[in-house]
Motif scaffolding. Sequence first.
Motif, PDB file in Angstrom:
ATOM      1  N   VAL A 134      34.625 -52.736   9.152  1.00 60.49           N
ATOM      2  CA  VAL A 134      33.956 -52.254   7.858  1.00 60.49           C
ATOM      3  C   VAL A 134      34.227 -53.278   6.423  1.00 60.49           C
ATOM      4  O   VAL A 134      33.258 -53.334   5.615  1.00 60.49           O
ATOM      5  N   TYR A 137      32.335 -56.235   6.757  1.00 64.45           N
ATOM      6  CA  TYR A 137      30.935 -56.193   6.353  1.00 64.45           C
ATOM      7  C   TYR A 137      30.905 -56.148   4.760  1.00 64.45           C
ATOM      8  O   TYR A 137      30.213 -56.795   4.254  1.00 64.45           O
ATOM      9  N   ARG A 138      31.495 -55.512   4.022  1.00 68.46           N
ATOM     10  CA  ARG A 138      31.823 -55.507   2.508  1.00 68.46           C
ATOM     11  C   ARG A 138      32.000 -56.941   1.952  1.00 68.46           C
ATOM     12  O   ARG A 138      31.279 -57.179   1.061  1.00 68.46           O
ATOM     13  N   CYS A 145      24.285 -54.085   7.706  1.00 65.63           N
ATOM     14  CA  CYS A 145      25.316 -53.379   8.664  1.00 65.63           C
ATOM     15  C   CYS A 145      25.796 -51.990   8.070  1.00 65.63           C
ATOM     16  O   CYS A 145      26.848 -51.606   8.592  1.00 65.63           O
ATOM     17  N   GLY A 149      28.483 -49.755   9.814  1.00 65.47           N
ATOM     18  CA  GLY A 149      29.705 -49.427   8.887  1.00 65.47           C
ATOM     19  C   GLY A 149      29.938 -47.977   8.783  1.00 65.47           C
ATOM     20  O   GLY A 149      30.953 -47.423   8.768  1.00 65.47           O
ATOM     21  N   ARG A 152      31.380 -46.370  11.799  1.00 59.95           N
ATOM     22  CA  ARG A 152      32.733 -47.033  12.318  1.00 59.95           C
ATOM     23  C   ARG A 152      33.583 -46.193  11.405  1.00 59.95           C
ATOM     24  O   ARG A 152      34.652 -46.073  11.836  1.00 59.95           O
TER      25      ARG A 152
END
Length: 183
Positions: A134, A137-138, A145, A149, A152
């Motif tokens: 995550v 992704y950020r 996503c 995220g 997750r």
Amino acid sequence: MMVLKVSDAEWKLQLSEEEEKKKNQKESLQRTQKGFQILSERGAIYTHTDGSEDSSPFLEIADQRGNPLKIPPQEKKALILAMGFHEKGRSLMKKKQFDNALCHLLQADQQFSRCGSALLASVDNFAVLQLDVVWCYRALEALSCLDDGRSRLQIAEDCFLRCYGERQQRLLMIKVRVIETFT
């Protein structure tokens, strides 16, 4: 609408750079997998430099209490590969190479999926991996996503609850044991 005009030479250069980046990612994944595959396949009998042998484990996997876990060979292999990919991904995150890190972390996730749920419930590595994915992704600002995220993060929360308890009572027990050991 904005149109960007790029010459053929610039276009080919961009494609070449992208292909080189993908090739490097693939090679890094393969090197990581090969190294940890070798580690995961080490036998149970070890020969010392003086010729003596023992059966102490090369790598022992323990739960949050420090108790060794008895793991079937295939799961142990998958767990070692997962932890290896995870560590490599974390080191790439520290270097701010989030694209490459994410590839390694997703490989770790794939290897963790080969482990039984009982094993995943006894270690927190899987939960930490979810947080790291995550975070990538950020860092990559991967808005596509967001749903993944969110799921997750829920998986990580559930896993931490299983590992440490609702009020982290298992974590507190570990701290007490450590304090008692050193006093």
